[in-house]
Design an enzyme around this catalytic site. Sequence first.
Site: not given
Ligand code: NCD
Ligand code: ZN
Length: 343
Positions: A14, A16, A100, A137, A175, A248
């Site tokens: 996971h 970003h 997702k 999520h 998460h 995450d």
């Molecule tokens: C994530 C993001 O910033 O894209 N933020 C987070 O707090 N984890 C989005 C997510 O996974 O909820």
């Molecule tokens: Zn995330």
Amino acid sequence: MTQTHTIRRPDDWHLHLRDGDMLRAVLPHTSRHFARAIIMPNLVPPVVTAADARAYRDRILAAVPKGDDFTPLMTLYLTEDTDPADVAAAHAEGLITAVKLYPAGATTNSASGVADFTKVAKVLDKMAQIGLPLCTHGEVTDASVDIFDREEVFIDRVLDPIRRQHPDLRVIMEHITTSNAVDYVRANDKNLGATITTHHLVINRNHILAGGIKPHYYCLPVAKREEHRLALRAAATSGDARFFLGTDSAPHTDENKLLPCGCAGCFTAPNTMAILAEVFEQDGALEQLEAFTSLNGPAFYGLPPNGETLTLVRETPQFPAHIDTPDGPVTVFDPAMPLHWTA
Ligand code: NCD
Ligand code: ZN
């Protein structure tokens, strides 16, 4: 005392990576350690079609530093208009690894998420049929539900009904932050897995709120009470194949974190492996680190574990307090404890 610890090269289930300058700035911190990562599709606008995923994958591959071997595992962002045929075609050509589900409004860039879950039943049926996993999520967005209860309520109101309606659908609770989620996974051994982040093994809600507000510890789902953190640690270090690492890691510039309405997300890519080695050693479970970071995830996704290895060395790790990006500095997650392993 052992001075090195070698594990199979880890994956991040996971992650970003964002896009453009931010992508180029953060990706090297992941590709240095991780061979593969499940790439979150919550760009603006989100990655909703196979064509979007193909173009994003190519931008990621173009940003991998020379000499690093990194495979992005792409996902599509589920909307109420997602076309089951487009999803199936993307899966058939090997373009996507998962879909997702963001409840509409749950987190960063989730405005196009799902509000009416009956509208995605056909896509979920198709995914169950072709063996394509759903990443969730797991938070309800109902304003009347306390933010610290949103994961627990999601399990009852959304997740369990979806799993009953689509028993062959493979689902990843992403998460997870509560003992309720740990218990739910433990009670269900068919088609269910869960990712746990690095930061949720380290912080509880006091870290965010006691002694002054700490925006860099604010993420979603928000960290819960200490008893929940301890349940997550027990799950992660247990070796149970249903639990695996999804960092995450979610970079936001300091400017966007430190606003009166600051963004949610912790940036953990640079020091995740050092922190995890510390956590597992503290719990007398260094031998289970490899299962959590390198074996359980591939097994769930039906992929082979990586052939290469990563060697951790017992040395104080060096990592910057923040990284510089063309958009501004991004603060690296501070584990608030001394670390003893360098990855
Ligand atoms: C994530 C993001 O910033 O894209 N933020 C987070 O707090 N984890 C989005 C997510 O996974 O909820
Ligand atoms: Zn995330």
